[in-house]
Write a protein that holds these residues in place. Structure first.
Motif, mmCIF file in Angstrom:
data_model
loop_
_atom_site.group_PDB
_atom_site.id
_atom_site.type_symbol
_atom_site.label_atom_id
_atom_site.label_comp_id
_atom_site.label_asym_id
_atom_site.label_seq_id
_atom_site.Cartn_x
_atom_site.Cartn_y
_atom_site.Cartn_z
ATOM 1 N N ASN A 62 0.676 -1.165 0.071
ATOM 2 C CA ASN A 62 -0.053 0.028 0.071
ATOM 3 C C ASN A 62 0.860 1.344 -0.004
ATOM 4 N N ALA A 117 1.790 1.704 -3.540
ATOM 5 C CA ALA A 117 0.526 2.159 -4.133
ATOM 6 C C ALA A 117 0.405 3.516 -3.981
ATOM 7 N N SER A 118 0.682 4.078 -2.923
ATOM 8 C CA SER A 118 0.588 5.429 -2.420
ATOM 9 C C SER A 118 1.470 6.384 -3.293
ATOM 10 N N LEU A 150 2.598 5.681 -5.827
ATOM 11 C CA LEU A 150 2.367 5.641 -7.459
ATOM 12 C C LEU A 150 0.970 6.825 -7.646
ATOM 13 N N PHE A 151 0.240 6.732 -6.664
ATOM 14 C CA PHE A 151 -0.851 7.573 -6.376
ATOM 15 C C PHE A 151 -0.539 9.142 -6.677
ATOM 16 N N VAL A 188 -3.860 1.948 -12.089
ATOM 17 C CA VAL A 188 -3.145 0.757 -11.603
ATOM 18 C C VAL A 188 -3.142 1.019 -9.856
ATOM 19 N N VAL A 189 -3.171 2.113 -9.185
ATOM 20 C CA VAL A 189 -3.231 2.113 -7.791
ATOM 21 C C VAL A 189 -4.472 1.620 -7.550
ATOM 22 N N ILE A 194 -4.854 -1.963 -7.367
ATOM 23 C CA ILE A 194 -4.077 -2.514 -6.308
ATOM 24 C C ILE A 194 -5.109 -2.609 -5.172
ATOM 25 N N LYS A 195 -5.879 -1.551 -4.721
ATOM 26 C CA LYS A 195 -6.850 -1.345 -3.715
ATOM 27 C C LYS A 195 -7.987 -2.420 -3.958
ATOM 28 N N VAL A 199 -2.096 -7.607 -9.619
ATOM 29 C CA VAL A 199 -1.617 -6.852 -8.576
ATOM 30 C C VAL A 199 -2.548 -7.191 -7.291
ATOM 31 N N GLY A 212 -11.541 0.455 -4.131
ATOM 32 C CA GLY A 212 -10.829 0.616 -5.233
ATOM 33 C C GLY A 212 -11.806 0.489 -6.796
#
Length: 599
Positions: A182, A185-186, A188-189, A232-233, A236-237, A243, A269
Motif C-alpha cells: 500500500n 500504491a500511495s 504511485l498515487f 494501477v493504484v 491494487i486497492k 496486483v 478501489g
C-alpha cells in the motif's frame, strides 16, 4: 424544525465524515490501558457505548443521505466556502449515498458483534474502527482527486492497526507485506496526481473531466499517463490481477470482525475505478481502453479467484479467493461501459460485499468448533453444531455461487443481459458461466470436507481426544451466529426488494455517466455561462488581500462567483477590494491573466 432542516441541507455531506472523526478522537482521548487489562477496565463499557451510539448515528445519517440523493439532486459542500476548483468540495450524489449506506449497513452489525469480546484483544480497536469509517466516508464523498488520496491514507493507516488486532506472528508478517504494497500504491498515487495537476492545472474531478479534451497534445498525453497510474493504484486497492495476490492471505490472518469489515475496502478501489477511470477519464481514455484492458483483467481475475478457491487448503483463504472472483465479475460490468452493465455491477457489488462478510463471520464460528484443526480443509470430528452450521454454510454457498433465487444469481443475470451487442459477448457469458460452475464445485468440495466426511467424535472418556472434544464450545461465539443471520436476512430482503433497488441503481448509473450534470452542479459559472477555472496557472499572479496592501487585481470581478455572499460581506474583503469588484462588474472587463476556460 425548519432551521434544523436548513442546517442539515447546508452541512449534510460533511456530517458523515465528522461523526466517525470526532468519535475516533474522543475514544483516543479516553485512553486505553492495553489488551490484557481491557476486560476489567472501567472505561470499556464507555468505549462500547460511545462507539455503538456513533455507528447508529452514522447509519441514520447514511439513510438520510440516500433519501436526499434519491431526489436526483447533487449536493455540494464547499469547505471554507471556496468554490471548486479553487477549494475542496464534498459531493453527495446517488452513488456516494449508496456506498455510504452499504458501509454503515455492514459496519453496524460487525461492530455490535465485535463489542462483546473481540474488542478486548487489542488496543484502540474502537478508535481505529471509526477512523476507518472516516476514511471510507471521505473517499466516497470527496469530489477532489487529492483528497481521495488523503482519505485513502486515513483508511489505510487505520487498517494497518486493525489488521494487527489480536497480535500474532502471521498477522505481523502479512501486515508488513500489506503495508509495503500500500505504501508503493500511495507513492504511485502521488506521482499520478502530480502528472495530472501539472498538465491540467486542477484536481477537482468535474474540472479535470471538463479540461482534459481541451489540452494540447503533450499535456494530454501526460494527463493520460497520470490517469493510467491511478488505474494501477485503484487496481491494487481493488485486488484485481495481476496486483491482487495479496488479498487471500492477508484477509485470512485478520481477526473475524476485521476480515468481515475489510470486504468493503476492496470496493473502495472498485468505486474509484468507476468514478475516476469510468467517468472523469472516460472521454480521454474511452471505451477502447476499458474494453481492451479492464475487460480481460476482470475476466481473468474472476477465473483466477475461483481456481484459487478450488485449490485452497484453508477456509479463510477459500473465502478470500471467492472475494477475488467476485471483484473480477464487478470489473467486467464496469468495463462494458454502458448504463445497463453499471446497474448490474452496482447491484452485484452490494451482494458480494454482504455475503463475503457473512462468510468470514461463519469462518470464525466454524473455527471455534474445530479445535486444533481450526479452518484447515481437512477431515476432523463432527462439529457440535454441525446441523445449523451446515444449513448456514449451504445458504451462503447458494448466495455466493450465484444460484437462484438469490441476489447473486440476479446480479449475474443482469450482467449477462448487458452484454447484448458487444463484440466480446461470447467470452463474457462463457467465463461467467464457467466461474459459476466452478464455484459450485468449490463449495461442494468444502462442504464435503467440513460436514459430509466429518468423523464421529471420540466417545471413550479414557481417551485424550474425548476430553479435547468435550472442551470445545457447544455454542457459537457470542453474537456471531446472530450477526450472520442478520446479514443473511438483509440479503434475502435485498432480492425481495430488487425492483426498487434496481430502479435506484439504474438512476445512479445514468447520473454518474452524465459529466455535464456534475460540472453544472460543482463548478461556478460566470455571466457568460462559462466555468470559472484556470489552466495553466500563472505563477507570477499574486492576488491582493487585506494583509499585503492595496494592489490592482484584474480578477476581482470573479470573487463573487467563488465565495459565499456572507464571506463577501465579511471583514476579510477590504473596501479597496470592494471598489475594484464594483468597478469591474460595471465595466464588464475581461481578465488577461485569469480566463474562464472554454467548455
Amino acid at each position: 424544525m425548519t432551521s434544523f432542516l436548513d442546517f442539515w441541507y447546508a452541512h449534510s455531506p460533511i456530517m458523515s465524515v465528522l461523526i466517525p472523526a470526532f468519535t475516533g478522537f474522543l475514544l483516543i482521548l479516553l485512553g486505553n490501558p492495553g489488551s490484557g487489562a481491557l476486560k476489567h477496565d472501567w472505561r470499556q463499557p464507555w468505549r462500547r457505548g460511545i462507539s455503538l451510539v456513533s455507528i447508529a448515528l452514522g447509519l441514520a445519517t447514511a439513510i438520510a443521505y440516500l433519501i436526499q440523493a434519491n431526489t436526483g439532486k447533487i449536493f455540494v459542500y464547499q469547505l471554507a466556502e471556496w468554490s471548486a476548483p479553487f477549494g475542496i468540495v464534498l459531493v453527495l450524489d446517488r452513488l456516494s449515498a449508496l456506498m455510504l449506506l452499504l458501509t454503515y449497513a455492514l459496519a453496524a452489525p460487525i461492530l455490535w458483534f465485535a463489542s462483546k469480546e473481540w474488542d478486548e484483544r487489542g488496543r484502540y480497536f474502537h478508535a481505529m474502527f471509526h477512523l476507518l469509517l472516516m476514511g471510507l466516508s471521505g473517499a466516497f464523498l470527496t469530489g477532489d482527486l487529492f483528497n481521495l488520496f488523503v482519505f485513502f491514507e486515513i483508511l489505510l493507516m487505520a487498517s494497518y492497526v486493525l489488521l494487527l488486532h489480536g497480535q500474532g506472528k502471521a498477522r505481523f508478517q502479512l501486515g508488513i507485506h500489506y503495508v509495503t504494497i500500500n505504501l508503493l500504491a500511495s507513492a504511485l498515487f502521488l506521482i499520478g496526481l502530480g502528472m495530472i495537476y501539472g498538465s491540467v492545472g486542477s484536481l477537482n474531478m468535474a474540472d479535470v473531466g471538463r479540461l482534459l479534451p481541451t489540452l494540447e497534445h503533450d499535456q494530454h498525453r501526460l494527463a493520460i499517463a497520470g490517469g493510467l497510474l491511478l488505474f494501477v493504484v485503484f487496481g491494487i486497492k481493488a485486488a484485481m490481477l495481476p496486483v491482487g495476490f495479496w488479498l487471500p492471505k492477508t484477509y485470512a490472518v485478520a481477526t473475524t470482525p476485521i476480515a468481515a469489515i475489510f470486504t468493503i475496502m476492496t470496493k473502495v478501489g472498485v468505486y474509484a475505478i468507476l468514478r475516476v477511470n469510468g467517468t472523469v477519464f472516460n472521454d480521454t481514455l474511452g471505451a477502447d481502453f476499458l474494453q481492451t484492458w479492464l475487460l480481460p483483467i476482470g475476466l481473468l481475475t474472476s477465473l483466477y479467484g475461483v481456481i484459487g478457491a478450488l485449490a485452497s487448503e484453508r477456509l479463510r483463504r477459500f473465502v478470500g479467493f471467492m472475494v477475488l472472483s467476485s471483484i473480477g465479475t464487478i470489473l467486467v460490468s464496469i468495463a462494458m461501459l454502458n448504463t445497463q452493465a453499471w446497474t448490474a455491477g452496482l447491484y452485484y457489488l452490494i451482494h458480494s460485499t454482504l455475503i463475503a462478510a457473512s462468510f468470514y463471520l461463519l469462518c470464525g464460528w466454524i473455527t471455534s468448533q474445530r479445535g486444533a484443526m481450526k479452518d484447515h480443509l481437512k477431515v476432523a470430528p463432527k462439529m457440535k453444531q454441525d446441523k445449523v452450521l451446515a444449513v448456514t454454510f449451504f445458504l451462503i454457498a447458494l448466495m455466493m455461487a450465484g444460484l437462484p433465487p438469490f441476489s447473486g444469481f440476479l446480479g449475474k443475470v443482469l450482467i449477462l443481459q448487458a452484454t447484448a451487442n458487444m463484440v466480446a459477448q461470447g467470452w463474457i457469458i462463457a467465463i461467467i458461466l464457467i466461474v459459476s460452475l466452478l464455484s459450485i464445485i468449490a463449495f461442494t468440495r468444502v462442504g464435503f470436507i467440513l460436514f459430509w466426511r466429518a468423523t464421529t467424535p471420540e466417545d471413550n472418556p479414557k481417551e485424550e481426544a474425548y476430553a479435547v472434544y468435550q472442551a470445545l464450545p457447544n455454542q457459537a461465539p457470542p453474537r456471531n451466529d446472530k450477526t450472520i443471520y442478520l446479514l443473511l436476512a438483509g440479503l434475502i430482503a435485498y432480492v425481495v426488494c430488487a425492483a426498487p433497488i434496481l430502479q435506484y441503481v439504474e438512476r445512479t448509473a445514468s447520473q454518474i455517466s452524465n459529466a455535464s450534470l456534475y460540472q453544472r452542479a460543482i463548478l461556478k459559472m460566470d455571466e457568460h455561462g462559462q466555468a470559472i477555472s484556470v489552466q495553466p496557472f500563472d505563477p507570477n499572479y499574486v492576488p491582493e488581500t487585506k494583509y499585503n496592501g492595496e494592489m490592482v487585481d484584474p480578477n476581482a470581478h470573479y470573487i463573487p462567483y467563488i465565495i459565499s455572499p456572507d464571506t463577501l460581506e465579511g471583514e476579510h474583503i477590504s473596501e479597496y477590494k470592494r471598489r475594484q469588484i464594483q468597478g469591474q462588474e460595471q465595466q464588464h472587463t475581461d481578465s488577461n491573466q485569469l480566463k474562464p476556460m472554454e467548455q
